[in-house]
Design a protein around this motif. Structure first.
Motif, mmCIF file in Angstrom:
data_model
loop_
_atom_site.group_PDB
_atom_site.id
_atom_site.type_symbol
_atom_site.label_atom_id
_atom_site.label_comp_id
_atom_site.label_asym_id
_atom_site.label_seq_id
_atom_site.Cartn_x
_atom_site.Cartn_y
_atom_site.Cartn_z
ATOM 1 N N GLU A 130 -3.197 -3.001 -3.152
ATOM 2 C CA GLU A 130 -2.353 -3.870 -3.964
ATOM 3 C C GLU A 130 -0.924 -3.336 -3.927
ATOM 4 O OE1 GLU A 130 -3.946 -4.272 -7.900
ATOM 5 O OE2 GLU A 130 -5.846 -5.066 -7.161
ATOM 6 N N LEU A 131 0.006 -4.206 -3.549
ATOM 7 C CA LEU A 131 1.413 -3.824 -3.452
ATOM 8 C C LEU A 131 2.285 -4.824 -4.192
ATOM 9 C CD1 LEU A 131 1.478 -3.011 0.376
ATOM 10 C CD2 LEU A 131 1.461 -1.362 -1.490
ATOM 11 N N GLU A 132 3.401 -4.332 -4.717
ATOM 12 C CA GLU A 132 4.357 -5.202 -5.399
ATOM 13 C C GLU A 132 5.396 -5.685 -4.397
ATOM 14 O OE1 GLU A 132 7.645 -5.010 -8.974
ATOM 15 O OE2 GLU A 132 5.968 -3.615 -9.007
ATOM 16 N N ILE A 133 5.766 -6.951 -4.519
ATOM 17 C CA ILE A 133 6.793 -7.528 -3.653
ATOM 18 C C ILE A 133 8.156 -7.163 -4.243
ATOM 19 C CG2 ILE A 133 7.772 -9.668 -2.736
ATOM 20 C CD1 ILE A 133 5.038 -8.980 -1.557
ATOM 21 N N THR A 134 8.985 -6.461 -3.459
ATOM 22 C CA THR A 134 10.305 -6.058 -3.945
ATOM 23 C C THR A 134 11.389 -7.026 -3.494
ATOM 24 O OG1 THR A 134 10.573 -4.609 -2.035
ATOM 25 C CG2 THR A 134 9.743 -3.606 -4.063
ATOM 26 N N TYR A 135 11.136 -7.773 -2.414
ATOM 27 C CA TYR A 135 12.105 -8.760 -1.964
ATOM 28 C C TYR A 135 11.392 -9.879 -1.227
ATOM 29 C CZ TYR A 135 15.829 -11.102 0.547
ATOM 30 O OH TYR A 135 16.675 -12.059 1.021
ATOM 31 N N SER A 136 11.772 -11.113 -1.527
ATOM 32 C CA SER A 136 11.275 -12.266 -0.762
ATOM 33 C C SER A 136 12.326 -13.371 -0.832
ATOM 34 C CB SER A 136 9.936 -12.767 -1.312
ATOM 35 O OG SER A 136 10.108 -13.405 -2.547
ATOM 36 N N GLU A 137 12.415 -14.130 0.219
ATOM 37 C CA GLU A 137 13.339 -15.262 0.263
ATOM 38 C C GLU A 137 12.856 -16.312 -0.733
ATOM 39 O OE1 GLU A 137 16.095 -15.739 2.149
ATOM 40 O OE2 GLU A 137 15.932 -13.777 3.090
ATOM 41 N N THR A 154 7.386 -5.256 0.760
ATOM 42 C CA THR A 154 6.576 -4.627 -0.285
ATOM 43 C C THR A 154 7.267 -3.378 -0.814
ATOM 44 O OG1 THR A 154 5.340 -3.306 1.311
ATOM 45 C CG2 THR A 154 4.445 -5.478 0.760
ATOM 46 N N GLU A 155 6.696 -2.793 -1.859
ATOM 47 C CA GLU A 155 7.283 -1.625 -2.506
ATOM 48 C C GLU A 155 7.406 -0.415 -1.589
ATOM 49 O OE1 GLU A 155 4.214 0.433 -5.267
ATOM 50 O OE2 GLU A 155 3.607 -1.669 -5.140
ATOM 51 N N ASN A 156 6.571 -0.338 -0.546
ATOM 52 C CA ASN A 156 6.682 0.793 0.376
ATOM 53 C C ASN A 156 7.442 0.433 1.653
ATOM 54 O OD1 ASN A 156 4.618 -0.788 1.305
ATOM 55 N ND2 ASN A 156 3.087 0.830 1.375
ATOM 56 N N GLY A 157 8.173 -0.687 1.629
ATOM 57 C CA GLY A 157 9.065 -1.032 2.719
ATOM 58 C C GLY A 157 8.461 -1.803 3.877
ATOM 59 N N ASP A 170 5.895 -10.110 -7.851
ATOM 60 C CA ASP A 170 4.463 -10.413 -7.805
ATOM 61 C C ASP A 170 3.711 -9.266 -7.125
ATOM 62 O OD1 ASP A 170 4.938 -12.838 -8.974
ATOM 63 O OD2 ASP A 170 4.605 -14.032 -7.170
ATOM 64 N N LYS A 171 2.456 -9.073 -7.519
ATOM 65 C CA LYS A 171 1.594 -8.106 -6.843
ATOM 66 C C LYS A 171 0.660 -8.891 -5.930
ATOM 67 C CE LYS A 171 1.422 -4.127 -9.863
ATOM 68 N NZ LYS A 171 1.509 -2.969 -9.021
ATOM 69 N N VAL A 172 0.503 -8.373 -4.708
ATOM 70 C CA VAL A 172 -0.368 -9.034 -3.732
ATOM 71 C C VAL A 172 -1.360 -8.032 -3.170
ATOM 72 C CG1 VAL A 172 1.330 -10.784 -3.088
ATOM 73 C CG2 VAL A 172 1.255 -8.638 -1.832
ATOM 74 N N LYS A 173 -2.502 -8.553 -2.720
ATOM 75 C CA LYS A 173 -3.502 -7.734 -2.053
ATOM 76 C C LYS A 173 -3.317 -7.923 -0.553
ATOM 77 C CE LYS A 173 -7.632 -7.283 -3.828
ATOM 78 N NZ LYS A 173 -9.038 -7.528 -4.217
ATOM 79 N N VAL A 174 -3.248 -6.798 0.181
ATOM 80 C CA VAL A 174 -2.997 -6.813 1.620
ATOM 81 C C VAL A 174 -4.133 -6.092 2.338
ATOM 82 C CG1 VAL A 174 -1.382 -6.097 3.434
ATOM 83 C CG2 VAL A 174 -0.507 -6.798 1.215
ATOM 84 N N ASP A 175 -4.587 -6.649 3.464
ATOM 85 C CA ASP A 175 -5.598 -6.017 4.305
ATOM 86 C C ASP A 175 -4.900 -4.945 5.138
ATOM 87 O OD1 ASP A 175 -7.446 -5.308 6.280
ATOM 88 O OD2 ASP A 175 -8.339 -7.303 6.304
ATOM 89 N N THR A 176 -5.282 -3.677 4.966
ATOM 90 C CA THR A 176 -4.607 -2.581 5.665
ATOM 91 C C THR A 176 -4.940 -2.535 7.154
ATOM 92 O OG1 THR A 176 -6.365 -1.023 5.109
ATOM 93 C CG2 THR A 176 -4.476 -1.137 3.609
ATOM 94 N N ARG A 177 -6.042 -3.142 7.559
ATOM 95 C CA ARG A 177 -6.426 -3.116 8.977
ATOM 96 C C ARG A 177 -5.589 -4.087 9.800
ATOM 97 N NH1 ARG A 177 -12.363 -4.274 7.092
ATOM 98 N NH2 ARG A 177 -11.021 -5.611 5.868
ATOM 99 N N THR A 178 -5.243 -5.251 9.209
ATOM 100 C CA THR A 178 -4.508 -6.277 9.949
ATOM 101 C C THR A 178 -3.084 -6.466 9.438
ATOM 102 O OG1 THR A 178 -5.262 -8.020 8.454
ATOM 103 C CG2 THR A 178 -6.628 -7.565 10.410
ATOM 104 N N VAL A 185 -2.407 -10.926 -6.943
ATOM 105 C CA VAL A 185 -3.138 -10.202 -7.990
ATOM 106 C C VAL A 185 -2.509 -10.525 -9.314
ATOM 107 C CG1 VAL A 185 -3.837 -7.934 -8.804
ATOM 108 C CG2 VAL A 185 -3.648 -8.359 -6.351
ATOM 109 N N LYS A 186 -3.331 -10.821 -10.296
ATOM 110 C CA LYS A 186 -2.830 -11.166 -11.621
ATOM 111 C C LYS A 186 -2.672 -9.938 -12.485
ATOM 112 C CE LYS A 186 -4.585 -15.861 -11.708
ATOM 113 N NZ LYS A 186 -4.622 -16.131 -10.334
#
Length: 186
Positions: A130-137, A154-157, A170-178, A185-186
């Motif tokens: 789960e990562l937080e979005i720090t910037y999006s258009e 995302t928060e880690n760049g 917003d917080k999102v869930k990301v698949d680390t493999r792809t 995420v709420k």
């Protein structure tokens, strides 16, 4: 040392001086001659697939591999520093063992690392993070079509593609493999 007949899928062997993981074991009994095993191995360091024909009583070395949960602490050059959750010992693991999922690691996250005689041989990040979005258009009204995506950081760049309704914070869930977006995420 063990016989070829004792090899199971998932075993780690030392074959021709290299560490390999057993991916397939086939037992063959031809009409002429003795029975044998056709095995497929994946080289742990290179990922290369090797096929081997072994006699049923041929000796192979099955390695003892210890796999444990560790806590990821921080990145140090080409290494990731992890800590044993029980003994608090710290180890430096080559970043290459994590593969592409290394870019999604956050401090404090649990990872799985396998050691063979004090040498790290495999490392695995969690499948989802789960990562937080720090910037999006910002999405433009009327700029929607089925499955439209936009870039977000995302928060880690790491830059990923997310649906238009995802906003900064917003917080999102990301698949680390792809590296693909899974869900918000709420």
């Amino acid at each position: 040392m063990a016989k070829a007949s004792e090899i199971k899928v998932g075993n780690i062997l030392r074959y021709n001086g290299e560490l390999v993981s057993v991916t397939e074991v086939l037992h063959r009994t031809p009409g002429k001659g003795g029975a044998f095993y056709l095995d497929k191995f994946r080289n742990i360091k290179t990922g290369k697939i090797v096929e081997a024909r072994l006699a049923t009583d041929e000796q192979v070395e099955i390695c003892r591999v210890e796999t444990t949960d560790y806590q990821y602490l921080y990145e140090e050059g080409d290494y990731m520093v992890i800590m044993d959750n029980v003994t608090y010992d710290q180890f430096s693991i080559p970043k290459s063992l994590f593969g592409t999922s290394a870019r999604f690691l956050k401090e404090g996250m649990n990872v799985i690392v396998s050691f063979e005689s004090e040498e790290p041989i495999m490392a695995q990040a969690p499948n989802n993070v789960e990562l937080e979005i720090t910037y999006s258009e910002p999405a433009v009204k009327g700029d929607t079509s089925s499955g439209a995506l936009k870039s977000a950081t995302t928060e880690n760049g790491v830059e990923i593609k997310v649906p238009l309704f995802i906003n900064q914070g917003d917080k999102v869930k990301v698949d680390t493999r792809t590296g693909e977006y899974i869900e918000r995420v709420k």
